[in-house]
Design a protein around this motif. Structure first.
Motif, mmCIF file in Angstrom:
data_model
loop_
_atom_site.group_PDB
_atom_site.id
_atom_site.type_symbol
_atom_site.label_atom_id
_atom_site.label_comp_id
_atom_site.label_asym_id
_atom_site.label_seq_id
_atom_site.Cartn_x
_atom_site.Cartn_y
_atom_site.Cartn_z
ATOM 1 N N ALA A 28 53.093 -51.312 -50.510
ATOM 2 C CA ALA A 28 52.177 -52.210 -51.222
ATOM 3 C C ALA A 28 51.523 -53.216 -50.275
ATOM 4 O O ALA A 28 50.474 -53.779 -50.608
ATOM 5 C CB ALA A 28 52.920 -52.939 -52.334
ATOM 6 N N GLN A 29 52.108 -53.436 -49.113
ATOM 7 C CA GLN A 29 51.529 -54.358 -48.134
ATOM 8 C C GLN A 29 50.338 -53.756 -47.400
ATOM 9 O O GLN A 29 49.551 -54.486 -46.797
ATOM 10 C CB GLN A 29 52.590 -54.771 -47.106
ATOM 11 C CG GLN A 29 53.774 -55.494 -47.707
ATOM 12 C CD GLN A 29 53.375 -56.773 -48.398
ATOM 13 O OE1 GLN A 29 52.600 -57.558 -47.873
ATOM 14 N NE2 GLN A 29 53.889 -56.972 -49.598
ATOM 15 N N LEU A 30 50.216 -52.435 -47.440
ATOM 16 C CA LEU A 30 49.102 -51.775 -46.761
ATOM 17 C C LEU A 30 47.814 -51.989 -47.540
ATOM 18 O O LEU A 30 47.820 -52.104 -48.762
ATOM 19 C CB LEU A 30 49.377 -50.280 -46.619
ATOM 20 C CG LEU A 30 50.591 -49.882 -45.801
ATOM 21 C CD1 LEU A 30 50.786 -48.376 -45.868
ATOM 22 C CD2 LEU A 30 50.457 -50.342 -44.366
ATOM 23 N N SER A 31 46.723 -52.014 -46.825
ATOM 24 C CA SER A 31 45.429 -52.126 -47.506
ATOM 25 C C SER A 31 44.733 -50.776 -47.448
ATOM 26 O O SER A 31 44.649 -50.146 -46.402
ATOM 27 C CB SER A 31 44.566 -53.204 -46.845
ATOM 28 O OG SER A 31 44.308 -52.855 -45.506
ATOM 29 N N PHE A 32 44.282 -50.342 -48.599
ATOM 30 C CA PHE A 32 43.565 -49.081 -48.724
ATOM 31 C C PHE A 32 42.111 -49.431 -49.014
ATOM 32 O O PHE A 32 41.740 -49.681 -50.149
ATOM 33 C CB PHE A 32 44.147 -48.238 -49.857
ATOM 34 C CG PHE A 32 45.592 -47.907 -49.661
ATOM 35 C CD1 PHE A 32 45.959 -46.844 -48.869
ATOM 36 C CD2 PHE A 32 46.581 -48.664 -50.267
ATOM 37 C CE1 PHE A 32 47.291 -46.528 -48.680
ATOM 38 C CE2 PHE A 32 47.912 -48.355 -50.087
ATOM 39 C CZ PHE A 32 48.268 -47.284 -49.289
ATOM 40 N N CYS A 33 41.300 -49.440 -47.981
ATOM 41 C CA CYS A 33 39.931 -49.877 -48.188
ATOM 42 C C CYS A 33 38.914 -48.809 -47.798
ATOM 43 O O CYS A 33 37.733 -49.048 -47.849
ATOM 44 C CB CYS A 33 39.659 -51.162 -47.403
ATOM 45 S SG CYS A 33 40.009 -51.013 -45.655
ATOM 46 N N ALA A 34 39.358 -47.640 -47.435
ATOM 47 C CA ALA A 34 38.427 -46.595 -47.033
ATOM 48 C C ALA A 34 38.396 -45.512 -48.110
ATOM 49 O O ALA A 34 38.022 -45.773 -49.240
ATOM 50 C CB ALA A 34 38.831 -46.024 -45.678
ATOM 51 N N VAL A 35 38.825 -44.348 -47.765
ATOM 52 C CA VAL A 35 38.812 -43.217 -48.679
ATOM 53 C C VAL A 35 39.902 -43.397 -49.728
ATOM 54 O O VAL A 35 41.039 -43.713 -49.406
ATOM 55 C CB VAL A 35 39.041 -41.903 -47.889
ATOM 56 C CG1 VAL A 35 39.057 -40.720 -48.810
ATOM 57 C CG2 VAL A 35 37.978 -41.748 -46.823
ATOM 58 N N ASN A 36 39.542 -43.189 -50.981
ATOM 59 C CA ASN A 36 40.519 -43.360 -52.050
ATOM 60 C C ASN A 36 40.828 -42.046 -52.760
ATOM 61 O O ASN A 36 41.204 -42.047 -53.918
ATOM 62 C CB ASN A 36 40.044 -44.414 -53.051
ATOM 63 C CG ASN A 36 38.818 -43.968 -53.809
ATOM 64 O OD1 ASN A 36 38.083 -43.099 -53.361
ATOM 65 N ND2 ASN A 36 38.593 -44.571 -54.953
ATOM 66 N N THR A 37 40.680 -40.925 -52.074
ATOM 67 C CA THR A 37 41.009 -39.631 -52.661
ATOM 68 C C THR A 37 42.361 -39.153 -52.151
ATOM 69 O O THR A 37 42.710 -39.344 -50.987
ATOM 70 C CB THR A 37 39.939 -38.571 -52.338
ATOM 71 O OG1 THR A 37 39.827 -38.455 -50.915
ATOM 72 C CG2 THR A 37 38.610 -38.936 -52.930
ATOM 73 N N ILE A 38 43.125 -38.533 -53.043
ATOM 74 C CA ILE A 38 44.424 -37.953 -52.716
ATOM 75 C C ILE A 38 44.319 -36.465 -53.002
ATOM 76 O O ILE A 38 43.926 -36.056 -54.092
ATOM 77 C CB ILE A 38 45.549 -38.606 -53.551
ATOM 78 C CG1 ILE A 38 45.624 -40.100 -53.248
ATOM 79 C CG2 ILE A 38 46.875 -37.931 -53.281
ATOM 80 C CD1 ILE A 38 46.594 -40.861 -54.120
ATOM 81 N N SER A 39 44.673 -35.655 -52.038
ATOM 82 C CA SER A 39 44.493 -34.205 -52.148
ATOM 83 C C SER A 39 45.535 -33.521 -53.018
ATOM 84 O O SER A 39 45.533 -32.300 -53.121
ATOM 85 C CB SER A 39 44.533 -33.569 -50.750
ATOM 86 O OG SER A 39 43.503 -34.094 -49.961
#
Length: 181
Positions: free
Chosen positions: A162-173
């Motif tokens: 949860a500490q990571l930031s996801f700010c690029a691609v938001n797709t999960i294969s």
């Protein structure tokens, strides 16, 4: 101090299985029947262990908890996949994804640790049969220890994730939230 754009991903897109639209109804029925068979089979196993007094041994106690984790483990991923297949709504919110990952790690870890406990139980009964004294209290302690250990482990991994930031691609294969390999 330098200010930057800190926009965060609020939801992910689950790409799921590459199934054509014509085949989705067939795969939905297939996966639904497998899920219901898994649920019904595991619930019948638990019911059988509870009703038959001859099955009140440590191995069957561990097996009943293993079937409970199997029910829970299957219920973390399959219902969302079935819903996505039917509704074509492939997004999952960030908190839902994180919580599903926690439960996925929890039930997978407890499953593995219960296998290890069962292997130890079989080892003692086969190699040291005269020394075998697996009391009910020890069985409960081993199962509770498995749940507590992997609850803490899953929580630690989830909090770090949860500490990571996801700010690029938001797709999960995949069809569920999972850590990349």
């Amino acid at each position: 101090m330098r200010w930057e754009n800190q926009s965060r991903v609020s939801e992910f897109l689950l790409l799921g299985l590459p199934i054509s639209l014509e085949q989705q109804a067939m795969f939905f029925a297939l996966f639904l029947s497998m899920y219901l068979t898994t649920m019904l089979g595991n619930l019948l196993i638990i019911l059988l262990f509870r009703l038959d007094s001859h099955l009140h041994t440590p191995m069957y106690f561990f097996l009943s908890h293993l079937t409970l984790t199997d029910i829970s483990f299957s219920s973390v991923t399959i219902p969302k996949m079935l819903m996505n297949t039917q509704t074509q709504h492939l997004s999952i919110s960030y908190p839902e994804c994180i919580s599903r990952m926690y439960f996925y790690m929890l039930f997978g870890g407890v499953d593995n640790l219960l296998f290890a406990v069962m292997a130890y139980d079989r080892y003692v009964t086969n190699c040291h049969p005269l020394h075998y004294t697996m009391r009910k209290e020890l069985c409960v302690l081993l199962v509770a220890g498995s749940w507590i250990l992997y609850s803490c482990s899953g929580l630690l991994h989830t909090l770090l994730l949860a500490q990571l930031s996801f700010c690029a691609v938001n797709t999960i294969s995949y069809f569920f939230c999972s850590l990349p390999r």
